[in-house]
Design a protein around this motif. Structure first.
Motif: not given
Length: 374
Positions: A244-245, A264-266, A275-277, A292-301
């Motif tokens: 998480x963040x 990359x969770x808000x 912070x990820x960048x 390197x693994x970037x975990x993404x939320x399903x709501x990318x918008x």
């Protein structure tokens, strides 16, 4: 070779393996012949399938514990046991001998009143992995862990300490050296709106010894001081999993880091993308990182597209250094790859990423043997 097909070991192994996901069929197998009893019971009780549905879990737990109480020898078959808060049922297992149990997962509401009850299970010499979910405070949970000196892999989910409890624990820190030598630690501390800072130094983590830690996962809390890790642990850690963040991470002390996962969770105030960048940009060419693994939320918008574009370029530069880049979704959502290609166009155009669907963290991936032997 035996003329009786019921006694052919290869046939027996195939039958048991084929029916391993069907408890009812395994129970039937145990009635086929005397030679089938032990293999069928071994598969049936190796990892008991106790449902997590609240209305059914109590019945399943009671039935399971009654079976062990009536037939204590079944305890020899158990390898991995997931338990709820079963104080009354646990008391009935005193006569059961668990000779091969290596993994325990359970919820304990209050660890301070459960020590004597769970001591026989936690002190098993075969125990190597413990998943403890508790409503107790962090310092109380650490004291409870004294009961399980042989564990090597720990997943701890607990509550934050109050300021006064932190002061009490600091004043009573033991002078004895830590004795629970961990290979992996996954920590989640949840609590109030103004979290207190928790150190990861050796004294604050007693009785845990993290000097040779290989895997570190910090989930769901911004209250952890990563900078407080002892130097020995920083240099031994091979996998970092920040689900998480947690803010920007300084990776420079992790000189032997091989796998990095960033969820990359808000956070409550946003800013996860920045912070990820910054964390990814701090990976130097000298670092031996492989994945390197970037975990993404399903709501990318919800993401900041400008920041994602910067992350996109950094991921491409990492891929050009033969680093495997994984973009992770927690659900196999329709059109996930199209979303990724829209938000990370550069690395997508070069086909330099791997899209994976995963519902658990890197610590679990490593324990399941899905990563290279690090």
């Amino acid at each position: 070779m035996s003329s009786n097909p019921l006694r052919i070991q290869e046939l027996l192994d195939l039958c048991i393996a084929f029916l391993s996901d069907s408890p009812a069929d395994l129970r039937s197998c145990s009635l086929v012949a005397r030679s089938w009893v032990n293999p069928a019971q071994s598969e049936l009780f190796r990892i008991p399938n106790l449902t997590s549905v609240p209305s059914r879990s109590d019945r399943a737990a009671r039935k399971f514990c009654n079976a062990l109480s009536d037939s204590p020898h079944l305890g020899h078959h158990l390898r991995d046991l997931s338990m709820g808060h079963w104080p009354t049922l646990i008391q009935n297992l005193d006569a059961v001998t668990f000779t091969h149990l290596h993994t325990l997962r359970f919820y304990i509401k209050n660890v301070s009143v459960a020590s004597d009850l769970y001591r026989p299970l936690l002190s098993l010499p075969t125990l190597r992995t413990l998943h403890l979910d508790t409503s107790s405070r962090f310092s109380a949970s650490l004291k409870f862990l004294v009961l399980c000196p042989t564990i090597q892999h720990l997943e701890l989910s607990c509550r934050e300490d109050y300021e006064e409890s932190l002061a009490d624990s600091a004043s009573s820190l033991p002078e004895k050296p830590p004795f629970i030598r961990l290979t992996s630690l996954q920590l989640e501390i949840s609590g109030g709106e103004d979290p207190l800072q928790h150190h990861l130094n050796q004294a604050a983590l007693y009785p845990l010894d993290i000097s040779e830690l290989k895997v570190l996962g910090i989930w769901g809390s911004g209250a952890i001081w990563w900078d407080s890790l002892p130097q020995a642990a920083q240099e031994s850690i091979r996998i970092v999993d920040s689900n998480f963040w947690l803010g920007e991470l300084d990776l420079s002390p992790f000189k032997n880091l091989a796998v990095l996962r960033l969820g990359m969770i808000q956070g409550g105030f946003g800013g996860a993308e920045s912070d990820v960048r910054c964390t990814l940009a701090s990976i130097s060419p000298a670092n031996p990182i492989q994945i390197v693994v970037l975990g993404l939320s399903n709501g990318l918008l919800r993401y900041n597209k400008e920041e994602c574009a910067k992350i996109d370029r950094i991921l491409l530069s990492l891929a050009s250094r033969d680093v495997r880049v994984e973009l992770e979704f927690h659900l196999d959502t329709k059109g996930a790859e199209e979303k990724v290609r829209d938000w990370f166009p550069t690395i997508a155009a070069e086909n330099k990423f791997h899209l994976v669907y995963r519902s658990y963290g890197m610590t679990d991936v490593w324990l399941r043997g899905l990563l290279p032997n690090l």
